[in-house]
Enzyme design. Sequence first.
Site, PDB file in Angstrom:
ATOM      1  N   CYS A 355       0.822  -1.214   0.000  1.00  0.00           N
ATOM      2  CA  CYS A 355       0.000   0.000   0.000  1.00  0.00           C
ATOM      3  C   CYS A 355       0.854   1.261   0.000  1.00  0.00           C
ATOM      4  CB  CYS A 355      -0.894   0.017   1.232  1.00  0.00           C
ATOM      5  SG  CYS A 355      -2.065  -1.325   1.264  1.00  0.00           S
ATOM      6  N   ASP A 356       2.100   1.156  -0.399  1.00  0.00           N
ATOM      7  CA  ASP A 356       3.012   2.298  -0.377  1.00  0.00           C
ATOM      8  C   ASP A 356       3.131   2.905  -1.768  1.00  0.00           C
ATOM      9  OD1 ASP A 356       5.682   3.078   1.593  1.00  0.00           O
ATOM     10  OD2 ASP A 356       5.674   3.689  -0.506  1.00  0.00           O
TER      11      ASP A 356
END
EC number: 4.1.1.17
Length: 416
Positions: A355-356
């Site tokens: 999720c980066d």
Amino acid sequence: MTDLSATNAVTDRPGGAAITDHFAIGGYSSAESASESVREYLDSQRPATPCLALDLAVVRDRYSRLRAELPTARICYAVKANPDPRVVAELVSLGASFDVASPGEIDLCLRQGAAPESISYGNTIKKPADVAHAHRKGVRLFATDSAADLENIAENAPGSGVFCRIAVDNTGSRTPFGRKFGSSPADAALLLGRAGDLGLDPRGVSFHLGSQQLSTEAWEHGVAAAAETFRAFDPGSGPRMLNLGGGLPATYTQPTPDLAEYTGTVRATLRRHFGEQPPELLVEPGRYLVGDAGVLRSEVVLVSEDTTGRGRWVYLDAGRYNGLAETEGEAITYRLRTSRDGDPVGPVVLAGPTCDGDDVLYQHTVYELPTTLRGGDKLDVLSAGAYTASYSSVCFNGFDPLTTYCFDSAETTERA
Ligand SMILES: Cc1ncc(COP(=O)(O)O)c(C=O)c1O
């Protein structure tokens, strides 16, 4: 510097290497055939992805090539490139020495049977406890580039040999060191003089021209800078060893000079600066020894394309945090293969699974992958044996660190 936007990791594919090519006399003739051998292993074993498979026969091949090119040099494998115990054990059996960066790497090498005297502590940044640990374990060779570190070595590893790292021009390197390490050649001479005063053995001078160094000329600059430090001493009284560092390349999308071009430059430059009395040589290859030996197999998680012009995004189960850290800044552009090679191709943005927002592998480098690619397909990252598993985070977003499978294609062949 090669223009990254012009490279295309898929369309540079030479027509399928035949399996029988893999075991050519003299070892692996190309990175391509080495990768194909590892891919076959992955196809037969079908491990869960993402994972790294690494062929020890390729490590042996690269070691013996380097040994043949630099017959008198001490070859210290830079353990950080791939600290898998089986890689270290294989290199111990070949008679290699080791460049380590921490007590953890020292203990790893010793556990795999390395002799303490084969270990060089190449990190210039060390706590007193780290130096004391190394000394207790029998390590007697240390890099330094500052007065404070020198005092630390003198206090915690009395009588040891030291070499001083000088800062050199890293132009031509895909992953340069910036200004983090190294003193000037003149300061190195002062430090080595001080080492003698402190009861240490001022053994030599080192440099590192930056990893994945694509310019053979870089070694001319490095050797010339080191020769300046040597010249500050009377012949026979000063440093006697030159550590050429790492920097030799693995095979990514940019063309790389042959090993013989690098070593030819080194030999010619040594002759120019040292004449008939060359220093003892030490080299610290990391990437060169293990890079081409590995393939990182990933799975396509998702392919998405919309109408807003974002393009086609391919999300893999391997990303920046579980093996592909060296895609930062798109510095290292790996060769890629997919389970749908041969189908029509189109441009993609490649990204990892977390999720980066930084977990994007390539968005500026043009990669074209099969338009038929979809979730569940395999994507192989070639020549991924160096700086992948060792950079993998322990559980960012809950993803496991990259698993490594070592095998030996020579043994497989004999058994077959
Ligand atoms: C001191 C030192 N020696 C050798 C190496 C290995 O470099 P390469 O993998 O480019 O051969 C490194 C890499 O960071 C290093 O820091």
